[in-house]
Design a protein around this motif. Structure first.
Motif, PDB file in Angstrom:
ATOM      1  N   LYS A 255       0.807  -1.222   0.000  1.00 17.43           N
ATOM      2  CA  LYS A 255       0.000   0.000   0.000  1.00 17.43           C
ATOM      3  C   LYS A 255       0.841   1.274   0.000  1.00 17.43           C
ATOM      4  CE  LYS A 255      -3.429   0.625   2.821  1.00 17.43           C
ATOM      5  NZ  LYS A 255      -4.703   0.961   2.194  1.00 17.43           N
TER       6      LYS A 255
ATOM      7  N   ARG B 220       2.002   2.259   2.863  1.00 18.44           N
ATOM      8  CA  ARG B 220       1.365   2.813   4.060  1.00 18.44           C
ATOM      9  C   ARG B 220       2.416   3.117   5.120  1.00 18.44           C
ATOM     10  NH1 ARG B 220      -4.149   1.622   6.216  1.00 18.44           N
ATOM     11  NH2 ARG B 220      -4.162   1.390   8.462  1.00 18.44           N
TER      12      ARG B 220
ATOM     13  N   SER C  11      -7.971  -0.999   3.968  1.00 14.88           N
ATOM     14  CA  SER C  11      -8.580  -0.870   2.643  1.00 14.88           C
ATOM     15  C   SER C  11      -7.538  -1.202   1.572  1.00 14.88           C
ATOM     16  CB  SER C  11      -9.116   0.544   2.468  1.00 14.88           C
ATOM     17  OG  SER C  11      -8.121   1.490   2.839  1.00 14.88           O
TER      18      SER C  11
ATOM     19  N   ASN D 296      -6.408  -0.153  -1.201  1.00 17.43           N
ATOM     20  CA  ASN D 296      -5.989   0.896  -2.132  1.00 17.43           C
ATOM     21  C   ASN D 296      -4.541   1.278  -1.848  1.00 17.43           C
ATOM     22  OD1 ASN D 296      -7.537   1.904   0.339  1.00 17.43           O
ATOM     23  ND2 ASN D 296      -6.182   3.639  -0.140  1.00 17.43           N
TER      24      ASN D 296
ATOM     25  N   SER E 267     -10.651   4.725  -1.155  1.00 17.59           N
ATOM     26  CA  SER E 267     -10.790   3.296  -0.851  1.00 17.59           C
ATOM     27  C   SER E 267     -11.568   2.599  -1.967  1.00 17.59           C
ATOM     28  CB  SER E 267     -11.523   3.113   0.476  1.00 17.59           C
ATOM     29  OG  SER E 267     -10.801   3.748   1.499  1.00 17.59           O
TER      30      SER E 267
ATOM     31  N   HIS F 297      -6.197  11.621   2.984  1.00 15.80           N
ATOM     32  CA  HIS F 297      -6.804  10.383   2.542  1.00 15.80           C
ATOM     33  C   HIS F 297      -7.687  10.654   1.352  1.00 15.80           C
ATOM     34  CE1 HIS F 297      -6.028   7.998   6.136  1.00 15.80           C
ATOM     35  NE2 HIS F 297      -6.609   6.980   5.537  1.00 15.80           N
TER      36      HIS F 297
END
Ligand code: AMP
Ligand code: MG
Length: 348
Positions: free
Chosen positions: A57, A59, A144, A146, A152, A236
């Motif tokens: 991701k 992330r 999620s 994405n 998302s 986001h």
């Protein structure tokens, strides 16, 4: 990497679920539908598997993952002492779109909780999700599905846009039913605190457990007040074009948006407008899309992320949106829309 696509739009297929479970038990990544949004699953008790989610991701590693379970008994192995509110809320809302933050047990690696001593737990309602969780060992971390920062995914096509070639498998279960991420409630203090609004509203929680607070960081435009859910501080759901929410009296909003899109058109550019079924015909000089009907707020939640992705593909220069303070899900819808807009609001 070749990403396998499993088609389960017509229902759960046991052969596909067992292949997916095998991937999860050996540390791989499977994207799957839940009732909220598509999740990117990995074995939550395997630090290496969780680390793969963060890499896929992009992330930030301090943004913890939610652990998904399929049977209530599974909660005992991953949490410490449970507060009384936990049972009341799980009886009322599980399986469903509610996540509870609880003290974590040793079995949950810090790689899954972003270094925190608490763990977020949810039991989803979607049958594909529940079968997959059981096949994968019972504890599936799933943010999620994405790329970090993008809207998302609410369809398997959205997942493929971001994750094709990056993960082992995508299970297509058709469009999701809710379209916004779960409500997150923190039960580690005396009074429960909502860290992220969702389909389950504050009022619904209060009917079951009495007073519930909203995290101050949710409403604050003041950047010095940090949200308690680490993930809520990041930008986001952002579309590529700048997004502005236009707020005020319904007719004035329409006039203002028309004025803005006309100016854009005059400059040789094309704006996008997020309208509703009721206002679709009221706009000119722009690519206008309906997000849903004001009379059926779930339709607005269901289409929010898809519409942001669509405007990315249409390459509009700017997006103007009406605002949607609907009765049950309005707080959640506006929370996501405000984040997507980077809090840019035009008041009329
Ligand atoms: P996502 O799975 O992408 O919807 O993100 C999960 C959200 O849950 C993020 O906003 C996290 O910050 C939040 N979250 C997960 N675990 C915890 C926790 N232990 N304490 C507080 N927030 C959490
Ligand atoms: Mg997310």
């Amino acid at each position: 990497m070749n990403t396998v696509l499993e088609d389960m739009r017509d229902g759960v297929r046991e052969d596909g679920i067992s292949r997916a479970g095998e991937i999860l038990r050996s540390g791989g990544l499977v994207a799957f539908p839940t009732e909220t949004v598509y999740g990117l699953g990995a074995n939550a008790l395997d630090a290496g598997a969780s680390a793969r989610i963060y890499r896929a991701k992009g992330r930030p590693s301090d943004n913890p993952l939610i652990v998904h379970i399929a049977e209530w008994d599974a909660i005992k192995a991953i949490t410490g002492d449970l507060p009384p509110q936990e049972k009341l809320l799980s009886d009322a809302f599980w399986p469903g779109p509610l996540t509870m933050v609880l003290k974590k047990a040793e079995a949950v690696p810090y790689a899954t909780t972003g270094g925190l001593d608490t763990v977020a737990v949810r039991m989803p309602d979607n049958v594909i999700a529940r079968s997959l969780i059981l096949a994968g060992g019972g504890y599936i971390a799933a943010p999620s599905a994405n790329t970090s920062g993008r809207p998302s995914p609410t369809t398997a096509q959205h997942v493929a846009e971001d994750m094709d070639g990056v993960i082992d498998m995508i299970i297509d279960g058709g469009p999701v039913s809710i379209g916004l991420e779960s409500t997150i409630v923190d039960l580690t203090e005396d009074i429960p605190v909502i860290l992220r609004p969702g389909y389950i509203s504050r009022e619904m929680l209060q009917q079951v457990v009495g007073p519930v607070e909203m995290d101050r960081g949710l409403s604050a435009d003041d950047p010095s007040v940090h949200p308690k859910a680490p993930g809520m501080k990041y930008r986001h759901y952002a579309p590529k074009a700048p997004l502005f929410i236009v707020e005020g009296d319904r007719e004035r909003v329409q006039e203002k948006i028309n004025e803005l899109t006309a100016a854009e058109y005059g400059a040789g550019k094309q704006a996008g407008v997020i309208a509703t079924d009721e206002s679709l015909g009221c706009y000119a000089h722009a690519l206008v899309r309906s997000i849903g009907s004001r009379d059926r707020e779930l339709t607005i939640a269901q289409h929010l992320y898809a519409i942001l992705r669509e405007f990315d593909l249409l390459e509009v220069s700017v997006i103007y949106s009406e605002s949607f303070e609907t009765p049950q899900m309005g707080t959640a819808i506006m929370n996501r829309l405000m984040k997507a807009a980077g809090h840019q609001v035009i008041f009329v």
